[in-house]
Scaffold this active site. Structure first.
Site, PDB file in Angstrom:
ATOM      1  CB  ALA A  62      -0.904   0.027   1.234  1.00 28.65           C
ATOM      2  CE1 TYR A 127      -3.491   4.465   2.870  1.00 23.17           C
ATOM      3  CE2 TYR A 127      -5.141   5.143   4.482  1.00 23.17           C
ATOM      4  CZ  TYR A 127      -4.267   4.187   3.984  1.00 23.17           C
ATOM      5  OH  TYR A 127      -4.192   2.958   4.586  1.00 23.17           O
TER       6      TYR A 127
HETATM    7  N1  LIG Z   1      -0.718   1.513   8.855  1.00 25.73           N
HETATM    8  C1  LIG Z   1      -1.950   1.803   9.247  1.00 25.73           C
HETATM    9  O1  LIG Z   1      -2.174   2.503  10.241  1.00 25.73           O
HETATM   10  C2  LIG Z   1      -3.120   1.249   8.485  1.00 25.73           C
HETATM   11  C3  LIG Z   1      -4.413   1.575   8.904  1.00 25.73           C
HETATM   12  C4  LIG Z   1      -5.490   1.050   8.202  1.00 25.73           C
HETATM   13  C5  LIG Z   1      -5.277   0.235   7.105  1.00 25.73           C
HETATM   14  N2  LIG Z   1      -4.005  -0.051   6.715  1.00 25.73           N
HETATM   15  C6  LIG Z   1      -3.822  -0.917   5.539  1.00 25.73           C
HETATM   16  O2  LIG Z   1      -3.220  -2.112   5.988  1.00 25.73           O
HETATM   17  C7  LIG Z   1      -2.389  -2.651   4.958  1.00 25.73           C
HETATM   18  C8  LIG Z   1      -1.020  -2.964   5.529  1.00 25.73           C
HETATM   19  O3  LIG Z   1      -0.466  -1.749   6.013  1.00 25.73           O
HETATM   20  P1  LIG Z   1       0.980  -1.674   6.645  1.00 25.73           P
HETATM   21  O4  LIG Z   1       0.902  -0.750   7.804  1.00 25.73           O
HETATM   22  O5  LIG Z   1       1.522  -3.047   6.806  1.00 25.73           O
HETATM   23  O6  LIG Z   1       1.754  -0.916   5.477  1.00 25.73           O
HETATM   24  P2  LIG Z   1       3.315  -0.674   5.347  1.00 25.73           P
HETATM   25  O7  LIG Z   1       4.027  -1.101   6.563  1.00 25.73           O
HETATM   26  O8  LIG Z   1       3.454   0.719   4.842  1.00 25.73           O
HETATM   27  O9  LIG Z   1       3.680  -1.715   4.202  1.00 25.73           O
HETATM   28  C9  LIG Z   1       3.362  -1.500   2.874  1.00 25.73           C
HETATM   29  C10 LIG Z   1       4.379  -2.237   2.059  1.00 25.73           C
HETATM   30  O10 LIG Z   1       4.119  -1.971   0.679  1.00 25.73           O
HETATM   31  C11 LIG Z   1       5.358  -1.746   0.061  1.00 25.73           C
HETATM   32  N3  LIG Z   1       5.206  -0.987  -1.165  1.00 25.73           N
HETATM   33  C12 LIG Z   1       5.017   0.346  -1.306  1.00 25.73           C
HETATM   34  N4  LIG Z   1       4.972   0.663  -2.607  1.00 25.73           N
HETATM   35  C13 LIG Z   1       5.136  -0.494  -3.292  1.00 25.73           C
HETATM   36  C14 LIG Z   1       5.205  -0.818  -4.667  1.00 25.73           C
HETATM   37  N5  LIG Z   1       5.121   0.110  -5.612  1.00 25.73           N
HETATM   38  N6  LIG Z   1       5.400  -2.114  -5.022  1.00 25.73           N
HETATM   39  C15 LIG Z   1       5.530  -3.064  -4.078  1.00 25.73           C
HETATM   40  N7  LIG Z   1       5.489  -2.813  -2.761  1.00 25.73           N
HETATM   41  C16 LIG Z   1       5.294  -1.539  -2.379  1.00 25.73           C
HETATM   42  C17 LIG Z   1       6.163  -0.996   1.082  1.00 25.73           C
HETATM   43  O11 LIG Z   1       7.541  -1.050   0.767  1.00 25.73           O
HETATM   44  P3  LIG Z   1       8.542   0.065   1.394  1.00 25.73           P
HETATM   45  O12 LIG Z   1       8.316   0.030   2.871  1.00 25.73           O
HETATM   46  O13 LIG Z   1       9.877  -0.411   0.975  1.00 25.73           O
HETATM   47  O14 LIG Z   1       8.102   1.349   0.782  1.00 25.73           O
HETATM   48  C18 LIG Z   1       5.827  -1.774   2.334  1.00 25.73           C
HETATM   49  O15 LIG Z   1       6.657  -2.881   2.482  1.00 25.73           O
HETATM   50  C19 LIG Z   1      -2.382  -1.617   3.847  1.00 25.73           C
HETATM   51  O16 LIG Z   1      -3.307  -2.001   2.860  1.00 25.73           O
HETATM   52  C20 LIG Z   1      -2.868  -0.347   4.517  1.00 25.73           C
HETATM   53  O17 LIG Z   1      -3.518   0.516   3.615  1.00 25.73           O
HETATM   54  C21 LIG Z   1      -2.929   0.422   7.386  1.00 25.73           C
END
Ligand SMILES: NC(=O)c1ccc[n+]([C@@H]2O[C@H](COP(=O)([O-])OP(=O)(O)OC[C@H]3O[C@@H](n4cnc5c(N)ncnc54)[C@H](OP(=O)(O)O)[C@@H]3O)[C@@H](O)[C@H]2O)c1
Length: 289
Positions: A62, A127
């Site tokens: 994401a 977002y």
């Molecule tokens: N974090 C929150 O508070 C939150 C809240 C509600 C929902 N969510 C949802 O929960 C899910 C998991 O979130 P998370 O917190 O685990 O997110 P995260 O830690 O930001 O992980 C997202 C991953 O996606 C990778 N990524 C980014 N751009 C990419 C691309 N172009 N191609 C391939 N990989 C790419 C990132 O790599 P890099 O790190 O190397 O950039 C990272 O490893 C997401 O769908 C998010 O929208 C998150």
């Protein structure tokens, strides 16, 4: 042997799935990271999905920088929306089921009771809009898809609110934290657990994969202020925390004032109980200590 592809395995959720994947028997995992698969590269994404007869695809990628997304609209759209159309299409062609994760920020926060899956969406940030369009793109291209909306995700990995509050609490004597945004913190380990449970239940035919939208967060309700106090108390941080209003901490992307999710559907369909947010926070903080 079932084949499962985890896309984005180096993020908070992806790393937790990687850690827990051994709980599944007779499943072969393929993990990709940004280095090995950039989801904005459509051909690479299609080729990866079609490289094996995957039974399941879990998308953990994401664009999650909520404020930066207001500027980087194109990139956020490619990752959060366009890639989901490709994933849906390619998964459909190989007959794979998809589990994708979305966000409470698809709602505008005007509710006064926890959001159910059928409530009207109305994101008030780039977002949130790109994530909502991603849900729609996936569900329209692949009928065997599940979207799990979650909220306030944290883990021992990466940058997140828990780690920021520990750092600031140790650096400062006093801190202002918003008390008029209410939601539920969610430990990425618990989210990984339910995702693997859904796959396992389908494989073992205990509960057949039921496509559609689901809500999953930890149980309970908190403001960012309450969340911070719980973190500091557990970590013995003595910094004074003052409750402040959203208007006193302006951000480029507006956040919903209320985004508590109702988890009745996922609990009923998958017969699971969900940990209380403070218990899961304690688990995570123990690992961080
Ligand atoms: N974090 C929150 O508070 C939150 C809240 C509600 C929902 N969510 C949802 O929960 C899910 C998991 O979130 P998370 O917190 O685990 O997110 P995260 O830690 O930001 O992980 C997202 C991953 O996606 C990778 N990524 C980014 N751009 C990419 C691309 N172009 N191609 C391939 N990989 C790419 C990132 O790599 P890099 O790190 O190397 O950039 C990272 O490893 C997401 O769908 C998010 O929208 C998150």
């Amino acid at each position: 042997m079932k084949e499962i592809l985890i896309i984005g395995s180096e993020g908070q959720l992806g790393l937790e799935i990687k850690k827990q994947c051994k709980v599944l028997n007779k499943v072969n995992f393929t993990f990709t990271s940004l280095q090995s698969l950039d989801v904005t590269n459509t051909q690479q994404l299609v080729d990866t999905i079609k490289s094996k007869n995957f039974d399941y695809i879990v998308n953990c990628t994401a664009y999650t920088a909520v404020d930066k997304a207001e500027e980087e609209v194109e990139l956020a759209t490619k990752i959060n929306t366009s890639a989901l159309a490709t994933i849906g299409q390619s998964a459909n062609e190989i007959g794979a089921k998809v589990i994708h994760v979305s966000t409470d920020y698809v709602f505008d926060g005007s509710n006064h009771r926890p959001y159910v899956e059928t409530d009207t969406t109305n994101p008030n940030s780039v977002y949130g809009s790109t994530k909502l369009n991603g849900e729609r793109a996936l569900l329209s291209h692949n009928k065997e898809s599940m979207v799990i909306r979650t909220s306030w995700l944290y883990s021992i990995h990466g940058n997140n609110f828990v780690k920021t509050m520990i750092r600031l609490g140790n650096e400062r004597d006093e801190l202002g934290v918003i008390f008029d945004q209410v939601g539920t913190p969610t430990y990425a380990g618990d989210l990984a657990d339910i995702i693997l449970h859904i796959v396992d239940a389908d494989i073992s035919k205990v509960t057949t994969f039921e496509p559609g939208i689901y809500h999953y967060s930890n149980e309970g309700v908190a403001s960012w202020y309450d969340f911070t106090l719980a973190i500091h108390q557990k970590m013995n941080i003595s910094c004074r925390v003052n409750p402040i209003e959203t208007k006193d901490y302006p951000t480029p992307a507006p956040r919903p004032h209320y985004s508590v999710l109702n988890k009745a559907k996922i609990k009923q369909v998958y017969n699971v109980s969900i940990p209380y947010w403070k218990d899961s926070l304690d688990k995570c903080l123990l690992l961080l200590k």
